[in-house]
Design an enzyme around this catalytic site. Sequence first.
Site, PDB file in Angstrom:
ATOM      1  N   LYS A   1       0.810  -1.221   0.000  1.00 52.32           N
ATOM      2  CA  LYS A   1       0.000   0.000   0.000  1.00 52.32           C
ATOM      3  C   LYS A   1       0.852   1.283   0.000  1.00 52.32           C
ATOM      4  O   LYS A   1       0.439   2.302  -0.527  1.00 52.32           O
ATOM      5  CB  LYS A   1      -0.955  -0.003   1.193  1.00 52.32           C
ATOM      6  CG  LYS A   1      -2.080  -1.019   1.020  1.00 52.32           C
ATOM      7  CD  LYS A   1      -3.175  -0.801   2.030  1.00 52.32           C
ATOM      8  CE  LYS A   1      -4.425  -1.590   1.681  1.00 52.32           C
ATOM      9  NZ  LYS A   1      -4.289  -3.031   1.962  1.00 52.32           N
TER      10      LYS A   1
ATOM     11  N   GLU B   1     -10.074   6.713   3.193  1.00 50.42           N
ATOM     12  CA  GLU B   1     -10.904   5.738   3.889  1.00 50.42           C
ATOM     13  C   GLU B   1     -10.008   4.625   4.408  1.00 50.42           C
ATOM     14  O   GLU B   1      -8.908   4.419   3.879  1.00 50.42           O
ATOM     15  CB  GLU B   1     -11.914   5.128   2.911  1.00 50.42           C
ATOM     16  CG  GLU B   1     -11.358   4.038   1.982  1.00 50.42           C
ATOM     17  CD  GLU B   1     -10.344   4.528   0.941  1.00 50.42           C
ATOM     18  OE1 GLU B   1     -10.276   5.755   0.715  1.00 50.42           O
ATOM     19  OE2 GLU B   1      -9.613   3.684   0.374  1.00 50.42           O
TER      20      GLU B   1
ATOM     21  N   SER C   1       1.712  -9.863  -0.866  1.00 47.60           N
ATOM     22  CA  SER C   1       1.352  -8.445  -0.751  1.00 47.60           C
ATOM     23  C   SER C   1       1.680  -7.829   0.607  1.00 47.60           C
ATOM     24  O   SER C   1       1.883  -6.627   0.692  1.00 47.60           O
ATOM     25  CB  SER C   1      -0.131  -8.256  -1.060  1.00 47.60           C
ATOM     26  OG  SER C   1      -0.923  -9.109  -0.253  1.00 47.60           O
TER      27      SER C   1
HETATM   28  C1  LIG Z   1      -5.119  -4.007   1.495  1.00 47.94           C
HETATM   29  C2  LIG Z   1      -4.409  -5.269   1.237  1.00 47.94           C
HETATM   30  C3  LIG Z   1      -4.775  -6.140   0.182  1.00 47.94           C
HETATM   31  C4  LIG Z   1      -5.974  -5.890  -0.697  1.00 47.94           C
HETATM   32  O1  LIG Z   1      -5.905  -4.773  -1.503  1.00 47.94           O
HETATM   33  P1  LIG Z   1      -5.626  -4.854  -3.067  1.00 47.94           P
HETATM   34  O2  LIG Z   1      -5.992  -3.497  -3.541  1.00 47.94           O
HETATM   35  O3  LIG Z   1      -6.503  -5.924  -3.638  1.00 47.94           O
HETATM   36  O4  LIG Z   1      -4.206  -5.179  -3.255  1.00 47.94           O
HETATM   37  C5  LIG Z   1      -4.018  -7.273  -0.040  1.00 47.94           C
HETATM   38  N1  LIG Z   1      -2.968  -7.574   0.745  1.00 47.94           N
HETATM   39  C6  LIG Z   1      -2.591  -6.782   1.771  1.00 47.94           C
HETATM   40  C7  LIG Z   1      -1.427  -7.189   2.596  1.00 47.94           C
HETATM   41  C8  LIG Z   1      -3.290  -5.614   2.056  1.00 47.94           C
HETATM   42  O5  LIG Z   1      -2.911  -4.842   3.077  1.00 47.94           O
END
Ligand SMILES: *Cc1c(COP(=O)(O)O)cnc(C)c1O
Length: 398
Positions: free
Chosen positions: A85, A107, A373
């Site tokens: 993010k 948000e 992610s």
């Molecule tokens: C917020 C988040 C997501 C989901 O958001 P996307 O916009 O689909 O990437 C996925 N993995 C993590 C670790 C997150 O913090």
Amino acid sequence: MRSDPYFELYGGVFAPETLVAPLEELEAAWLDARDNPEFLGEFDRLLRTYAGRPTPITFCQRLTEQLDVHVWLKREDLLHTGAHKINNTIGQGLLAKRMGKERLIAETGAGQHGVATATAAALLGLECRIYMGAVDAQRQRPNLERMKLLGAEVEIVEAGTATLKDAISEAMRAWTADPVSTHYLLGSVLGPHPFPNIVADFQSVIGREARAQVIETLGGLPHVAAACVGGGSNAIGLFRGFLGDPGVKLVGVEAGGRGLAAGEHAARFATGSPGVLHGCCTYVLQDEDGQIQPTHSVSAGLDYAAVGPEHAMLRESGRARYVHETDQSALAAFRTLARTEGIICALESAHAVGWVIRNAESLAGQSVLINLSGRGDKDLDHAIGQLGRVLSAETKEF
Ligand SMILES: *Cc1c(COP(=O)(O)O)cnc(C)c1O
């Protein structure tokens, strides 16, 4: 200068009239910045010296031996604040400064995007206000405290179900009230144009890096690139690196929750249909009257009723394929990755890992690049509470 607001049939600008001018101003600023060497140089510098880019790719030796699938991870979990993010919040924060804005608003659901936004605001010397549903604020106290410590003002939203969807509605309203000095920093590839494109641009660093890294280490491209899909920003970030490589299969993994009954999951492509939510036309979980259905996922980051419009286009064209994994599969994968590789991943990312583990037979001999992610520290209490309860004897374990 204008850009196309549509991804084939999806996307668009379904926004109140008061937001049309601010959205056009944002579009013009973005189109100017994305080709500006000074802007791109500053973005790159902060990603390297502050956020921790480039993130490595990791070969999972032990998991590969167990599955007979060559598993590679793109390590977005190693970034500052623990997830992808921060790529987007630094990018949009710089864009807001370039536009002369004084304040960021955003948000947040679980608080991850709120923390990443408050971090960028502190770094760049901008004021910050975060909208968070009352239910989420209760569930995610530590992130609420983090945002405050970072100097953000947190506005608790009591409307509706007092969760993410209501926080987005409230943040959009607040932007309408003061678009001159405020930038609305949207957290995923969602919302009215130009947001889905802006966020995708800033996250595409993931796929660009990953493609060069796998070519360097593997000597070629992976067979499959997979990522979890909430709004879809980490997945689009990865996918954009491989869109021009038809030999690389793209797989997006949604939250299958407790099963596909209404209200039990967030697999928009499994039971959703085209509709409009928060400014864009895309796949939405809705009832026959178009009312938004409640969603569930063990991971807060995947728990949202709409998916980014670019994903709807990629699915329709067949370029990407979308699957879903249950809470149980994600929890099992969360534990497996910890035990075989020493990596505690976010429950969101664990959905993509779970898909690979469950489909090891059909993926045998192939190389799969998974976008990890985020890291799992934020999920520890919740996951450990669930693990004992949800993991049944028949869950495949390695
Ligand atoms: C917020 C988040 C997501 C989901 O958001 P996307 O916009 O689909 O990437 C996925 N993995 C993590 C670790 C997150 O913090």
